[in-house]
Write a protein that holds these residues in place. Structure first.
Motif, PDB file in Angstrom:
ATOM      1  N   ARG A 163       0.853  -1.195   0.000  1.00 18.15           N
ATOM      2  CA  ARG A 163       0.000   0.000   0.000  1.00 18.15           C
ATOM      3  C   ARG A 163       0.883   1.238   0.000  1.00 18.15           C
ATOM      4  O   ARG A 163       1.939   1.263   0.636  1.00 18.15           O
ATOM      5  CB  ARG A 163      -0.901   0.003   1.231  1.00 18.15           C
ATOM      6  CG  ARG A 163      -1.827   1.189   1.293  1.00 18.15           C
ATOM      7  CD  ARG A 163      -2.829   1.050   2.406  1.00 18.15           C
ATOM      8  NE  ARG A 163      -3.498   2.310   2.614  1.00 18.15           N
ATOM      9  CZ  ARG A 163      -4.283   2.580   3.619  1.00 18.15           C
ATOM     10  NH1 ARG A 163      -4.519   1.655   4.535  1.00 18.15           N
ATOM     11  NH2 ARG A 163      -4.848   3.741   3.750  1.00 18.15           N
ATOM     12  N   THR A 164       0.442   2.256  -0.740  1.00 21.29           N
ATOM     13  CA  THR A 164       1.154   3.522  -0.773  1.00 21.29           C
ATOM     14  C   THR A 164       0.437   4.512   0.132  1.00 21.29           C
ATOM     15  O   THR A 164      -0.786   4.653   0.066  1.00 21.29           O
ATOM     16  CB  THR A 164       1.241   4.071  -2.209  1.00 21.29           C
ATOM     17  OG1 THR A 164       1.928   3.107  -3.015  1.00 21.29           O
ATOM     18  CG2 THR A 164       1.992   5.392  -2.262  1.00 21.29           C
ATOM     19  N   PHE A 165       1.197   5.174   0.983  1.00 19.09           N
ATOM     20  CA  PHE A 165       0.675   6.157   1.911  1.00 19.09           C
ATOM     21  C   PHE A 165       1.132   7.537   1.469  1.00 19.09           C
ATOM     22  O   PHE A 165       2.328   7.756   1.250  1.00 19.09           O
ATOM     23  CB  PHE A 165       1.180   5.871   3.331  1.00 19.09           C
ATOM     24  CG  PHE A 165       0.637   4.589   3.885  1.00 19.09           C
ATOM     25  CD1 PHE A 165      -0.532   4.575   4.610  1.00 19.09           C
ATOM     26  CD2 PHE A 165       1.298   3.392   3.661  1.00 19.09           C
ATOM     27  CE1 PHE A 165      -1.041   3.391   5.112  1.00 19.09           C
ATOM     28  CE2 PHE A 165       0.802   2.201   4.154  1.00 19.09           C
ATOM     29  CZ  PHE A 165      -0.379   2.198   4.876  1.00 19.09           C
TER      30      PHE A 165
ATOM     31  N   THR B 297       1.107   6.943  12.263  1.00 15.34           N
ATOM     32  CA  THR B 297      -0.026   6.310  12.941  1.00 15.34           C
ATOM     33  C   THR B 297      -0.896   5.564  11.941  1.00 15.34           C
ATOM     34  O   THR B 297      -1.372   4.462  12.212  1.00 15.34           O
ATOM     35  CB  THR B 297      -0.863   7.368  13.693  1.00 15.34           C
ATOM     36  OG1 THR B 297      -0.005   8.101  14.555  1.00 15.34           O
ATOM     37  CG2 THR B 297      -1.973   6.727  14.480  1.00 15.34           C
ATOM     38  N   GLU B 298      -1.117   6.151  10.777  1.00 12.27           N
ATOM     39  CA  GLU B 298      -1.918   5.500   9.735  1.00 12.27           C
ATOM     40  C   GLU B 298      -1.243   4.211   9.253  1.00 12.27           C
ATOM     41  O   GLU B 298      -1.900   3.186   9.048  1.00 12.27           O
ATOM     42  CB  GLU B 298      -2.124   6.465   8.570  1.00 12.27           C
ATOM     43  CG  GLU B 298      -3.008   5.915   7.476  1.00 12.27           C
ATOM     44  CD  GLU B 298      -3.163   6.873   6.307  1.00 12.27           C
ATOM     45  OE1 GLU B 298      -3.658   6.410   5.261  1.00 12.27           O
ATOM     46  OE2 GLU B 298      -2.780   8.048   6.408  1.00 12.27           O
ATOM     47  N   ILE B 299       0.066   4.237   9.086  1.00  5.58           N
ATOM     48  CA  ILE B 299       0.805   3.048   8.640  1.00  5.58           C
ATOM     49  C   ILE B 299       0.721   1.950   9.690  1.00  5.58           C
ATOM     50  O   ILE B 299       0.437   0.791   9.375  1.00  5.58           O
ATOM     51  CB  ILE B 299       2.273   3.398   8.323  1.00  5.58           C
ATOM     52  CG1 ILE B 299       2.338   4.369   7.141  1.00  5.58           C
ATOM     53  CG2 ILE B 299       3.081   2.136   8.032  1.00  5.58           C
ATOM     54  CD1 ILE B 299       3.716   4.943   6.875  1.00  5.58           C
ATOM     55  N   LYS B 300       0.937   2.312  10.953  1.00  3.11           N
ATOM     56  CA  LYS B 300       0.868   1.325  12.037  1.00  3.11           C
ATOM     57  C   LYS B 300      -0.521   0.708  12.145  1.00  3.11           C
ATOM     58  O   LYS B 300      -0.662  -0.501  12.359  1.00  3.11           O
ATOM     59  CB  LYS B 300       1.265   1.961  13.366  1.00  3.11           C
ATOM     60  CG  LYS B 300       2.736   2.284  13.443  1.00  3.11           C
ATOM     61  CD  LYS B 300       3.067   3.001  14.740  1.00  3.11           C
ATOM     62  CE  LYS B 300       4.524   3.426  14.787  1.00  3.11           C
ATOM     63  NZ  LYS B 300       4.839   4.172  16.008  1.00  3.11           N
ATOM     64  N   ARG B 301      -1.564   1.533  11.978  1.00  3.69           N
ATOM     65  CA  ARG B 301      -2.941   1.029  12.036  1.00  3.69           C
ATOM     66  C   ARG B 301      -3.182   0.017  10.916  1.00  3.69           C
ATOM     67  O   ARG B 301      -3.756  -1.051  11.129  1.00  3.69           O
ATOM     68  CB  ARG B 301      -3.927   2.188  11.932  1.00  3.69           C
ATOM     69  CG  ARG B 301      -5.378   1.781  12.103  1.00  3.69           C
ATOM     70  CD  ARG B 301      -6.344   2.968  12.034  1.00  3.69           C
ATOM     71  NE  ARG B 301      -5.950   4.041  12.929  1.00  3.69           N
ATOM     72  CZ  ARG B 301      -5.623   5.277  12.534  1.00  3.69           C
ATOM     73  NH1 ARG B 301      -5.621   5.602  11.252  1.00  3.69           N
ATOM     74  NH2 ARG B 301      -5.293   6.203  13.414  1.00  3.69           N
TER      75      ARG B 301
END
Length: 93
Positions: A56-58, A80-84
């Motif tokens: 996935r690309t963030f 935080t978004e990546i960890k979630r």
């Protein structure tokens, strides 16, 4: 590493333009810098086989940082978004 099944590998994408940032740094005048957005692609890989499980690309955050070093300001994705996302992927059946 013997007990690890999956490994998450982040990779920074080439910077993209994000406009200009004006950063106020008292006591001097405001600094205007070019905003560079650095997106990250995160790949989940099975350790034993190197098989790609998911990717996935963030997108980088578009807010100007509170300080700048040089003529450019760089931002990255919200960790935080990546960890979630990683926790959610790990919890899938």
């Amino acid at each position: 590493m013997h007990d690890v099944d999956w490994v998450a590998v982040p990779e920074a994408r080439p910077p993209r333009k994000g406009g200009k940032c004006t950063i106020k740094a008292p006591p001097g005048p405001p600094t205007v810098a070019e905003l560079r957005l650095i997106d990250h692609e995160v790949i989940i890989v099975e350790r034993k086989t190197a098989r790609v499980i998911e990717r996935r690309t963030f997108a980088a955050v578009t807010d100007c940082p509170s300080f700048v070093s040089g003529a450019a300001a760089e931002t990255s994705p919200d960790e935080t978004e990546i960890k979630r996302w990683l926790r959610d992927e790990r919890a899938k059946p």
